[in-house]
Write a protein that holds these residues in place. Structure first.
Motif, mmCIF file in Angstrom:
data_model
loop_
_atom_site.group_PDB
_atom_site.id
_atom_site.type_symbol
_atom_site.label_atom_id
_atom_site.label_comp_id
_atom_site.label_asym_id
_atom_site.label_seq_id
_atom_site.Cartn_x
_atom_site.Cartn_y
_atom_site.Cartn_z
ATOM 1 N N THR A 83 -1.430 -7.672 -10.159
ATOM 2 C CA THR A 83 -1.523 -6.229 -9.963
ATOM 3 C C THR A 83 -0.199 -5.745 -9.396
ATOM 4 N N ARG A 84 0.445 -4.838 -10.115
ATOM 5 C CA ARG A 84 1.724 -4.267 -9.679
ATOM 6 C C ARG A 84 1.481 -2.832 -9.232
ATOM 7 N N ILE A 85 1.960 -2.520 -8.030
ATOM 8 C CA ILE A 85 1.823 -1.175 -7.489
ATOM 9 C C ILE A 85 3.231 -0.627 -7.284
ATOM 10 N N ASP A 86 3.541 0.493 -7.962
ATOM 11 C CA ASP A 86 4.896 1.047 -7.864
ATOM 12 C C ASP A 86 5.033 1.922 -6.622
ATOM 13 N N ASP A 87 6.218 2.484 -6.436
ATOM 14 C CA ASP A 87 6.504 3.270 -5.237
ATOM 15 C C ASP A 87 5.713 4.570 -5.170
ATOM 16 N N LYS A 88 5.077 4.983 -6.264
ATOM 17 C CA LYS A 88 4.253 6.196 -6.272
ATOM 18 C C LYS A 88 2.772 5.877 -6.091
ATOM 19 N N GLY A 89 2.448 4.580 -5.929
ATOM 20 C CA GLY A 89 1.071 4.165 -5.727
ATOM 21 C C GLY A 89 0.307 3.877 -7.007
ATOM 22 N N LYS A 90 0.966 3.984 -8.154
ATOM 23 C CA LYS A 90 0.299 3.704 -9.434
ATOM 24 C C LYS A 90 0.204 2.193 -9.611
ATOM 25 N N SER A 91 -1.003 1.724 -9.960
ATOM 26 C CA SER A 91 -1.185 0.284 -10.131
ATOM 27 C C SER A 91 -1.440 -0.064 -11.590
ATOM 28 N N THR A 92 -0.949 -1.242 -11.960
ATOM 29 C CA THR A 92 -1.152 -1.799 -13.290
ATOM 30 C C THR A 92 -1.670 -3.215 -13.099
ATOM 31 N N GLU A 93 -2.798 -3.518 -13.740
ATOM 32 C CA GLU A 93 -3.376 -4.853 -13.619
ATOM 33 C C GLU A 93 -3.230 -5.599 -14.943
ATOM 34 N N GLU A 94 -2.713 -6.817 -14.853
ATOM 35 C CA GLU A 94 -2.594 -7.673 -16.031
ATOM 36 C C GLU A 94 -3.311 -8.988 -15.742
ATOM 37 N N ILE A 95 -4.166 -9.382 -16.678
ATOM 38 C CA ILE A 95 -4.892 -10.644 -16.546
ATOM 39 C C ILE A 95 -4.459 -11.561 -17.676
ATOM 40 N N ASN A 96 -4.086 -12.781 -17.322
ATOM 41 C CA ASN A 96 -3.718 -13.806 -18.296
ATOM 42 C C ASN A 96 -4.749 -14.919 -18.218
ATOM 43 N N GLU A 97 -5.384 -15.227 -19.332
ATOM 44 C CA GLU A 97 -6.338 -16.330 -19.395
ATOM 45 C C GLU A 97 -5.754 -17.403 -20.302
ATOM 46 N N PHE A 98 -5.768 -18.641 -19.813
ATOM 47 C CA PHE A 98 -5.177 -19.723 -20.596
ATOM 48 C C PHE A 98 -5.795 -21.055 -20.220
ATOM 49 N N ALA A 99 -5.621 -22.027 -21.125
ATOM 50 C CA ALA A 99 -6.088 -23.392 -20.881
ATOM 51 C C ALA A 99 -4.889 -24.235 -20.461
ATOM 52 N N LEU A 100 -5.044 -25.023 -19.448
ATOM 53 C CA LEU A 100 -3.948 -25.868 -18.985
ATOM 54 C C LEU A 100 -3.466 -26.812 -20.088
ATOM 55 N N SER A 101 -4.369 -27.247 -20.939
ATOM 56 C CA SER A 101 -3.989 -28.168 -22.010
ATOM 57 C C SER A 101 -3.070 -27.517 -23.047
ATOM 58 N N ASP A 102 -3.020 -26.170 -23.076
ATOM 59 C CA ASP A 102 -2.149 -25.459 -24.017
ATOM 60 C C ASP A 102 -0.725 -25.277 -23.489
ATOM 61 N N MET A 103 -0.508 -25.561 -22.216
ATOM 62 C CA MET A 103 0.787 -25.300 -21.604
ATOM 63 C C MET A 103 1.703 -26.522 -21.735
ATOM 64 N N ASN A 104 2.977 -26.249 -21.904
ATOM 65 C CA ASN A 104 3.987 -27.307 -22.034
ATOM 66 C C ASN A 104 4.622 -27.535 -20.675
ATOM 67 N N LYS A 105 4.279 -28.633 -20.040
ATOM 68 C CA LYS A 105 4.793 -28.913 -18.691
ATOM 69 C C LYS A 105 6.293 -29.146 -18.681
ATOM 70 N N LEU A 106 6.899 -29.360 -19.847
ATOM 71 C CA LEU A 106 8.345 -29.583 -19.925
ATOM 72 C C LEU A 106 9.134 -28.281 -20.038
ATOM 73 N N ILE A 107 8.455 -27.174 -20.315
ATOM 74 C CA ILE A 107 9.151 -25.891 -20.449
ATOM 75 C C ILE A 107 8.727 -24.980 -19.297
ATOM 76 N N VAL A 108 9.248 -25.258 -18.128
ATOM 77 C CA VAL A 108 9.043 -24.430 -16.946
ATOM 78 C C VAL A 108 10.421 -23.964 -16.518
ATOM 79 N N SER A 109 10.581 -22.657 -16.362
ATOM 80 C CA SER A 109 11.901 -22.150 -16.007
ATOM 81 C C SER A 109 11.833 -21.227 -14.793
ATOM 82 N N LEU A 110 12.968 -21.127 -14.101
ATOM 83 C CA LEU A 110 13.107 -20.248 -12.948
ATOM 84 C C LEU A 110 14.121 -19.168 -13.285
ATOM 85 N N LYS A 111 13.843 -17.949 -12.843
ATOM 86 C CA LYS A 111 14.774 -16.837 -13.039
ATOM 87 C C LYS A 111 14.780 -16.005 -11.765
ATOM 88 N N VAL A 112 15.957 -15.812 -11.198
ATOM 89 C CA VAL A 112 16.086 -15.018 -9.987
ATOM 90 C C VAL A 112 16.363 -13.574 -10.384
#
Length: 159
Positions: A83-112
């Motif tokens: 849930t993201r709440i901006d400086d005006k108080g507006k909120s946006t909710e995003e839900i991600n549903e996934f199976a762990l078996s579908d994820m590639n443990k070798l493709i994990v990245s960090l971004k600052v």
């Protein structure tokens, strides 16, 4: 108050010899003082770490609330709510549903980005296997899940 992450640091020295000694000491510390990687003993321990660390992040005027939980008590199906709440108080909710078996443990990245570190976990073969909802309406399927933290060391432990 935390400032944005930076890509460098400067040290002042009295002369070139002292500057070289400081540089050598930093190189030594960087090469010999790597934090220990997390070792997960089971799925519950890993999920407990993620649940504890995928929390709320507040920046000037905005806020990100994150919650991760099992879907239908299935230890392999995850529901991740952001849930993201901006400086005006507006909120946006995003839900991600996934199976762990579908994820590639070798493709994990960090971004600052500013004061936050984003951890991206991609699906195997970059397939669109993440079911995405935005404000309750289903969106196009996604190929990755992104967690946000304000601590680099915590982000590294996700990897």
């Amino acid at each position: 108050m935390q400032q944005a992450f930076d890509d460098g640091i400067e040290f002042m020295a009295f002369d070139s010899k002292q500057a070289q000694d400081i540089a050598d000491a930093i190189k030594y510390l960087a090469a010999n003082n790597k934090p220990k990687d997390m070792v997960w003993t089971d799925k519950q321990a890993a999920l407990k770490f993620i649940t504890a660390n995928a929390g709320d992040i507040k920046n000037e005027g905005s806020e990100i609330k994150q919650k991760i939980e099992l879907t239908n008590n299935d230890p392999c199906k995850i529901s991740f709510t952001v849930t993201r709440i901006d400086d005006k108080g507006k909120s946006t909710e995003e839900i991600n549903e996934f199976a762990l078996s579908d994820m590639n443990k070798l493709i994990v990245s960090l971004k600052v980005s500013g004061k936050n570190v984003e951890v991206s976990l991609a699906c195997k073969n970059k397939e669109k296997l993440v079911k995405v909802y935005k404000n309750g309406a289903q969106q196009a399927w996604g190929s990755e899940v992104k967690f946000v933290t304000d601590d680099v060391e915590t982000a590294r432990k996700y990897c």
